[in-house]
Scaffold this motif. Structure first.
Motif, short mmCIF file in Angstrom:
data_model
loop_
_atom_site.label_atom_id
_atom_site.label_comp_id
_atom_site.label_asym_id
_atom_site.label_seq_id
_atom_site.Cartn_x
_atom_site.Cartn_y
_atom_site.Cartn_z
N ASP A 183 -46.97 1.11 -37.57
CA ASP A 183 -46.49 -0.26 -37.59
C ASP A 183 -46.04 -0.60 -36.18
O ASP A 183 -45.02 -0.09 -35.70
N LEU A 184 -46.80 -1.44 -35.48
CA LEU A 184 -46.47 -1.76 -34.09
C LEU A 184 -45.20 -2.57 -33.95
O LEU A 184 -44.68 -2.74 -32.85
N GLY A 185 -44.68 -3.07 -35.05
CA GLY A 185 -43.41 -3.77 -35.00
C GLY A 185 -42.21 -2.84 -35.07
O GLY A 185 -41.07 -3.29 -34.98
N ASP A 186 -42.46 -1.54 -35.22
CA ASP A 186 -41.40 -0.54 -35.40
C ASP A 186 -41.40 0.43 -34.21
O ASP A 186 -42.24 1.34 -34.17
N PRO A 187 -40.50 0.29 -33.26
CA PRO A 187 -40.49 1.18 -32.09
C PRO A 187 -40.38 2.66 -32.45
O PRO A 187 -41.04 3.50 -31.82
N GLN A 188 -39.57 2.99 -33.45
CA GLN A 188 -39.45 4.39 -33.85
C GLN A 188 -40.76 4.91 -34.43
O GLN A 188 -41.14 6.08 -34.22
N GLY A 189 -41.45 4.06 -35.17
CA GLY A 189 -42.74 4.44 -35.73
C GLY A 189 -43.79 4.67 -34.65
O GLY A 189 -44.64 5.56 -34.77
N ILE A 190 -43.73 3.88 -33.59
CA ILE A 190 -44.65 4.07 -32.47
C ILE A 190 -44.41 5.42 -31.80
O ILE A 190 -45.35 6.17 -31.52
N ALA A 191 -43.14 5.73 -31.56
CA ALA A 191 -42.79 7.03 -30.96
C ALA A 191 -43.24 8.18 -31.85
O ALA A 191 -43.75 9.20 -31.38
N ALA A 192 -43.07 8.02 -33.17
CA ALA A 192 -43.47 9.07 -34.11
C ALA A 192 -44.98 9.26 -34.12
O ALA A 192 -45.47 10.38 -34.23
N CYS A 193 -45.73 8.17 -33.99
CA CYS A 193 -47.19 8.25 -33.94
C CYS A 193 -47.64 9.06 -32.73
O CYS A 193 -48.48 9.96 -32.85
N THR A 224 -48.45 2.17 -25.19
CA THR A 224 -48.91 2.67 -23.90
C THR A 224 -47.87 3.60 -23.29
O THR A 224 -48.20 4.67 -22.76
N ARG A 225 -46.62 3.19 -23.34
CA ARG A 225 -45.54 4.01 -22.78
C ARG A 225 -45.47 5.38 -23.44
O ARG A 225 -45.33 6.41 -22.77
N GLU A 226 -45.56 5.41 -24.77
CA GLU A 226 -45.42 6.67 -25.49
C GLU A 226 -46.61 7.59 -25.27
O GLU A 226 -46.46 8.82 -25.30
N CYS A 227 -47.78 7.01 -25.05
CA CYS A 227 -48.99 7.83 -24.86
C CYS A 227 -49.24 8.21 -23.41
O CYS A 227 -50.07 9.10 -23.13
N ALA A 228 -48.56 7.57 -22.48
CA ALA A 228 -48.83 7.77 -21.06
C ALA A 228 -48.76 9.23 -20.60
O ALA A 228 -49.62 9.67 -19.83
N PRO A 229 -47.75 10.01 -21.02
CA PRO A 229 -47.72 11.41 -20.56
C PRO A 229 -48.97 12.20 -20.95
O PRO A 229 -49.49 12.99 -20.15
N MET A 230 -49.47 11.99 -22.16
CA MET A 230 -50.68 12.69 -22.58
C MET A 230 -51.90 12.19 -21.80
O MET A 230 -52.77 12.97 -21.42
#
Length: 246
Positions: free
Chosen positions: A58-68, A120-126
């Protein structure tokens, strides 16, 4: 060797429509695809078609994005490409700018703009770890010609275009290319509600007239996910059969 052989690609909003077409094209190009979507039943069906993995998002949920992103790091261990396709499209041919509800505006911005940034921020390190990471943002040509009666969506996709350019400069030193694709209106289940006159405006106004479908967008996205696509980082590519030129 296939264009995306050995690359792991995350496609958001891949349960149906453009995202599903992109996920299929990436798989056919040799990639291992991760399907992410808020539509769990349809998303799992798409992942089953591709023999891939589904992650609820759910892109409206920041915690969900981090968990993804954490789930992908844990199960895949690497990520070579991110396709930010998931978005809310509201009311094409709908209310004028002064009739849009504040709640609608905020929801569109939280998903289409903030969600794209956070993903994008959460995936950037990978993406940086392998030296050939690619981000492809799905914008819209409505932001290039200023489509009326669609202001929240147009504004959000204009922000995605601007974000693409800024991110390209920030992420380029890490070897990450960032581009945007700007489709026009397509014929699929997501646009069945669009008034016939709006479809006609597009289909008759294209340099190559006629309808377009999600599969028409996918080949461009596949190219932008390849290692060789770094040369076009920061660019916005209208994929609309010539309705808008840039």
């Amino acid at each position: 060797m296939s264009a995306l052989e050995g690359r792991t690609i995350l496609v958001t909003g891949a349960a149906r429509g453009v995202g599903r077409a992109i996920a299929h094209a990436c798989t056919e190009a040799g990639a291992r695809v991760i399907v992410a979507d808020i539509l769990e039943e349809q998303g799992r069906a798409t992942s089953a078609e591709l023999l891939s993995r589904f992650v609820k998002l759910d892109l409206g949920d920041p915690q969900g994005i981090a968990a993804c992103a954490a789930d992908i790091a844990r199960h895949e261990g690497e990520l070579h490409g991110l396709v930010n396709n998931a978005a809310i499209a509201t009311g094409i041919g709908g209310p004028e700018f002064d009739a849009i509800e504040i709640g609608t505006w905020d929801r569109v911005m939280s998903v289409n703009v903030r969600g794209t940034w956070l993903m994008t921020r959460e995936c950037a390190p990978m993406l940086a770890a392998n030296g050939t990471g690619r981000v492809v943002n799905l914008a819209s040509d409505t932001a290039l010609w200023g489509a009326p009666r669609l202001l929240a969506y147009v504004a959000s996709k204009g922000a995605v275009i601007s974000m693409t350019r800024s991110l390209a400069r920030e992420m380029g030193p890490r070897g990450i290319g960032v581009t945007a694709v700007a489709p026009g209106i397509l014929r699929n289940e997501a646009t069945e509600y669009v008034p016939p006159e709006r479809h006609a405006l597009y289909e008759n106004g294209r340099a190559a007239p006629g309808a377009m479908v999600p599969e028409d967008i996918a080949p461009t996205v596949v190219f932008l996910l390849t290692p060789g696509a770094l040369a076009v980082t920061g660019q916005v590519l209208p994929v609309n059969n010539g309705f808008v030129f840039t």
